[in-house]
Design an enzyme around this catalytic site. Structure first.
Site, PDB file in Angstrom:
ATOM      1  N   HIS A  20     -38.390 -25.092   0.655  1.00 56.16           N
ATOM      2  CA  HIS A  20     -39.646 -24.959   1.391  1.00 56.16           C
ATOM      3  C   HIS A  20     -39.653 -25.916   2.566  1.00 56.16           C
ATOM      4  CE1 HIS A  20     -43.860 -24.149   2.183  1.00 56.16           C
ATOM      5  NE2 HIS A  20     -44.084 -25.450   2.213  1.00 56.16           N
ATOM      6  N   SER A  21     -40.020 -25.416   3.747  1.00 56.82           N
ATOM      7  CA  SER A  21     -40.106 -26.210   4.972  1.00 56.82           C
ATOM      8  C   SER A  21     -38.752 -26.877   5.228  1.00 56.82           C
ATOM      9  CB  SER A  21     -41.251 -27.214   4.844  1.00 56.82           C
ATOM     10  OG  SER A  21     -41.635 -27.715   6.094  1.00 56.82           O
ATOM     11  N   CYS A  22     -38.702 -28.200   5.401  1.00 56.22           N
ATOM     12  CA  CYS A  22     -37.407 -28.816   5.679  1.00 56.22           C
ATOM     13  C   CYS A  22     -36.426 -28.626   4.523  1.00 56.22           C
ATOM     14  CB  CYS A  22     -37.577 -30.301   6.001  1.00 56.22           C
ATOM     15  SG  CYS A  22     -38.129 -31.324   4.627  1.00 56.22           S
ATOM     16  N   ALA A  38     -35.740 -25.897   3.273  1.00 57.54           N
ATOM     17  CA  ALA A  38     -34.979 -24.692   3.595  1.00 57.54           C
ATOM     18  C   ALA A  38     -33.740 -25.044   4.418  1.00 57.54           C
ATOM     19  CB  ALA A  38     -35.858 -23.705   4.360  1.00 57.54           C
ATOM     20  N   SER A  95     -38.452 -20.802   2.808  1.00 61.38           N
ATOM     21  CA  SER A  95     -39.906 -20.714   2.817  1.00 61.38           C
ATOM     22  C   SER A  95     -40.503 -21.567   3.937  1.00 61.38           C
ATOM     23  CB  SER A  95     -40.448 -21.185   1.459  1.00 61.38           C
ATOM     24  OG  SER A  95     -41.843 -21.343   1.469  1.00 61.38           O
TER      25      SER A  95
END
Length: 266
Positions: free
Chosen positions: A102-104, A106, A130
């Site tokens: 998720h976010s970083c 990813a 994500s």
């Protein structure tokens, strides 16, 4: 409905796992900025019994709060490649496994997949990214790490993801902000080196109202694989999955158990 209860527990400094000895797949989750492995604790009982949950724990948070966080992406990814390798009776990067970030997280998952490919070792059968723009579109997202402390705190709170009691507690936020800022600074400045696209199915997930990951930016991940690509959108913002965790985790489980939905899992 919970079929096979499993608790996410610490196995090594970098690995928290909800063991399911009879599982056929493993979902390895990478945290967003400032978060720890515990962010995925609820997912253990939401996944089908055929899927085992592993969450990556980084220095500077939860049970590793006294350790300094990473400040460079290269060393971080190399350490993860070593820390998650099959060892003794605790294999992680073996069998059928997928990455979720998720976010970083990813970008962390993506870079680890590239490192594994470069080493010629087994990689994930599926990548779930994500709320994170594709690398070539990073510059379309406003940077937060160079804001003043007050501005940074306000922007982080606006993104969501923090319990209201935490966001309103000055002492707790003062303790969290150094790791949060270090993560944002590291990943917002991370240059993704050019290279051949992966051949792994990529599925992107995002909130329809996410200011940091508009649909046009997350769908740019299509350029990073020669395999199947799929985009899935949910109501909400940057932390859309907190509003409907069962729905999101159900989709991940179904994708892994029914590969034709979003791409084939090896």
């Amino acid at each position: 409905m919970t079929v096979d209860s499993a608790e996410l527990v610490v196995e090594t400094p970098y690995i928290w796992r909800a063991r399911r000895p009879d599982a056929r797949h493993r979902l390895i989750c990478f945290p967003h900025a400032g978060a720890g492995a515990g962010a995925y604790a609820e997912w253990a009982d939401l996944l089908p019994p055929e899927i085992e949950l592993v969450a990556v724990q980084l220095p500077g948070r939860q049970n590793r709060i006294m350790e300094d966080p990473f400040t460079e992406t290269g060393p971080l990814v190399r350490v993860l490649a070593q820390a998650l390798r099959p060892i003794l009776n605790s294999p992680v990067l073996d069998g059928s496994f997928a990455f979720f970030g998720h976010s970083c997280g990813a970008v962390m998952a993506y870079e680890l997949a590239r490192v594994l490919r470069g080493r010629g070792t087994a990689g994930p059968g599926h990548l779930f990214f994500s709320a994170q723009p594709a690398p070539q579109l990073f510059d379309q997202v406003p940077r937060l790490h160079d804001l003043t402390d007050e501005e940074f705190r306000e922007e982080v709170a606006r993104l969501g993801g923090l319990d209201p009691e935490i966001a309103e507690d000055d002492d707790v936020m003062d303790a969290l902000l150094p790791t949060l800022r270090a993560d944002f600074e590291m990943w917002e400045q991370h240059p993704v080196a050019p290279g051949e696209p992966l051949d792994i199915p990529i599925t992107v997930l995002s909130g329809r109202d996410d200011p940091r990951a508009p649909g046009t930016t997350v769908e740019g991940w299509r350029e990073h694989t020669t395999g199947p690509f799929h985009a899935e959108y949910y109501p909400g913002g940057h932390f859309y999955f907190l509003d409907a965790p069962a729905e999101v985790v159900g989709f991940l489980g179904q994708s892994l158990l029914t590969p034709s939905l979003t791409g084939r899992v090896s």
